[in-house]
Design an enzyme around this catalytic site. Structure first.
Site, PDB file in Angstrom:
ATOM      1  N   HIS A  70      22.814  45.147  -5.040  1.00 31.43           N
ATOM      2  CA  HIS A  70      23.257  44.725  -6.379  1.00 31.43           C
ATOM      3  C   HIS A  70      24.473  45.492  -6.873  1.00 31.43           C
ATOM      4  O   HIS A  70      24.983  45.198  -7.954  1.00 31.43           O
ATOM      5  CB  HIS A  70      22.121  44.923  -7.386  1.00 31.43           C
ATOM      6  CG  HIS A  70      20.813  44.392  -6.935  1.00 31.43           C
ATOM      7  ND1 HIS A  70      19.817  45.198  -6.454  1.00 31.43           N
ATOM      8  CD2 HIS A  70      20.336  43.134  -6.864  1.00 31.43           C
ATOM      9  CE1 HIS A  70      18.764  44.458  -6.109  1.00 31.43           C
ATOM     10  NE2 HIS A  70      19.059  43.208  -6.345  1.00 31.43           N
ATOM     11  N   CYS A  92      26.303  43.402  -1.833  1.00 30.45           N
ATOM     12  CA  CYS A  92      26.498  42.030  -1.363  1.00 30.45           C
ATOM     13  C   CYS A  92      27.926  41.594  -1.684  1.00 30.45           C
ATOM     14  O   CYS A  92      28.394  41.787  -2.806  1.00 30.45           O
ATOM     15  CB  CYS A  92      25.505  41.110  -2.061  1.00 30.45           C
ATOM     16  SG  CYS A  92      25.821  39.368  -1.726  1.00 30.45           S
ATOM     17  N   GLU A 122      22.727  44.286 -11.083  1.00 34.06           N
ATOM     18  CA  GLU A 122      23.962  43.604 -10.676  1.00 34.06           C
ATOM     19  C   GLU A 122      24.928  43.490 -11.858  1.00 34.06           C
ATOM     20  O   GLU A 122      26.110  43.821 -11.755  1.00 34.06           O
ATOM     21  CB  GLU A 122      23.646  42.191 -10.147  1.00 34.06           C
ATOM     22  CG  GLU A 122      24.904  41.400  -9.800  1.00 34.06           C
ATOM     23  CD  GLU A 122      24.632  39.917  -9.531  1.00 34.06           C
ATOM     24  OE1 GLU A 122      23.609  39.597  -8.901  1.00 34.06           O
ATOM     25  OE2 GLU A 122      25.443  39.080  -9.972  1.00 34.06           O
TER      26      GLU A 122
END
Lengths: 275, 275
Positions: A70, A92, A122
């Site tokens: 995140h 990611c 995130e």
């Protein structure tokens, strides 16, 4: 009986990638939980000695630091860099993207609107990259009394629904002269749903794997149950029953976004044994 | 009886501005009809000797050239400039804006989508400023089979409805990674509608002035009729009837976007005479 996996299921690209990175970073420490799955985190600890620490202070004496999927805030990243840590970034790429968009747009004078949950790691990471005004909202209503500039850039938390995102943008179009939208929604969850729909339409029995409290797994089970009445939601292979598979030709399998492949493999092996 | 004009009615800002420019450009020639109102164009010819010509060839022997409110194409403008004409630009600033946005965005590598009617002079002018791909559509469906780049800039014809524009943008958000929206809709028509709604709610009799075939005037009449049953749609003062105003306290007046002020004034004078 034939066993067929849904064309898209379980872990998304970013999670798979992060796990591979962690596996290749033996004795490392992840800053924050690498992914939202405690079984996997335990496995990484046991097999690869990858520990999880949750505050920047705890990181002090560590060298090999893995950044969670995140992402983290810009300032935390700076602290780690200033401390000359060996930083292994498992953020990611679908999260790195909105981070850089927010930084770039706010530098260019855009007010930034983030469609997402301000408490999600995130979003905390992404919003930290703004150098100007940033608004995190879950609906257009939350922007009603906010003073917005003439130019607004909009990004979305990667796991949101596109329909809700479109509604927010529609509202912004009536408020400001320029709206610059970046479609940062990751469609992994959507793809899993579409794939389970397709497969359960053909299967005689469906096995949906994932935590009983996992909302995305429950969603998959709801979809599959509509199209295939013999659908079962299980967490592990011990729940399987022989009678489910009697006189069936095709068994379909899918899994929630937090279900590791090794659990799915165990289940397939058990099914093959009992039929 | 009190007579009250709607807070917004008749000619929009751009039309008013263009007429003032034409009045100040005696003996000039407009390239294309200055505005979509033949009575006004006749008046400008009679009172200010401002003629209307419609092709670039006819402009050859003219010097003082007035550009119409809807604008012209970039190439036509270049021809006039190359011929060293005295160019007086009456293009509505709300139209100049999308022209420059289209030029700027296409230079930056964005595919351009224009929400509008490809046969309208405004759109013909605006699209001519693109140096790259440009798509003119009236609905999302028209984009279905079009190959779009990753970055799309969107503008709207100034007179479109925002709800339809939002629908188009919603579709684009599902197709491409970046959608850069410019809200180029002029809200003059919308303002006229809102104003007539407010006034007809209070008035005892409403007079809506405009061509019987003018769709925006008919729209104003429909709105007013709902809120004030004694609403009348007329084109000129000769249609007024004394009995409409018997025992009324407040007479509201509005007019379509193509109705000049002098027609409205004549009507107000006539009403004052007959009541």
């Amino acid at each position: 009986m034939k066993i067929e996996l849904a064309s898209s299921y379980g872990f998304c690209f970013g999670v798979k990638r992060a796990i591979k990175i962690a596996e290749n970073s033996k004795d490392g420490v992840t800053y924050g939980e690498l992914i939202h799955n405690s079984e996997e985190i335990r496995r990484l600890k046991e097999n690869f000695n990858v520990k999880t620490l949750n505050t920047i202070d705890e990181m002090k004496n560590e060298n090999k630091v893995i950044i969670r999927t995140h992402g983290i805030t810009k300032s935390d990243l700076k602290i780690l860099k200033d401390q000359n840590k060996n930083i292994i970034d498992a953020t990611c790429p679908f999260v790195t993207k909105p981070q850089s968009i927010v930084e770039n747009m706010s530098e260019k004078g855009y007010d930034v609107v983030i469609f997402g949950d301000i408490n999600h790691p995130e979003v905390k990471g992404v919003m930290s990259y703004s150098v100007g005004n940033v608004f995190v909202v879950l609906s257009a209503a939350e922007l009603e009394n906010k003073k917005l500039g003439k130019k607004v850039a909009v990004i979305s938390q990667t796991t949101k629904k596109i329909e809700d995102y479109i509604n927010l943008v529609g509202y912004l179009m009536t408020r400001v002269k320029e709206v610059r939208i970046f479609n940062t929604i990751c469609n992994a969850t959507l793809e899993n749903q579409e794939a389970v729909r397709e497969l359960s339409n053909r299967a005689d029995v469906m096995i949906i794997v994932g935590g009983k409290n996992s909302s995305n797994t429950k969603q998959l089970h709801i979809i599959s149950k509509i199209l295939c009445k013999d659908s079962y939601h299980i967490e592990n292979e011990n729940e399987l029953k022989k009678e489910w598979f009697l006189d069936k030709n095709l068994c379909g399998i899918s899994a929630g976004a937090s279900t590791p492949d090794w659990i799915i493999k165990k289940i397939i092996e058990k099914i093959k044994k009992i039929v």
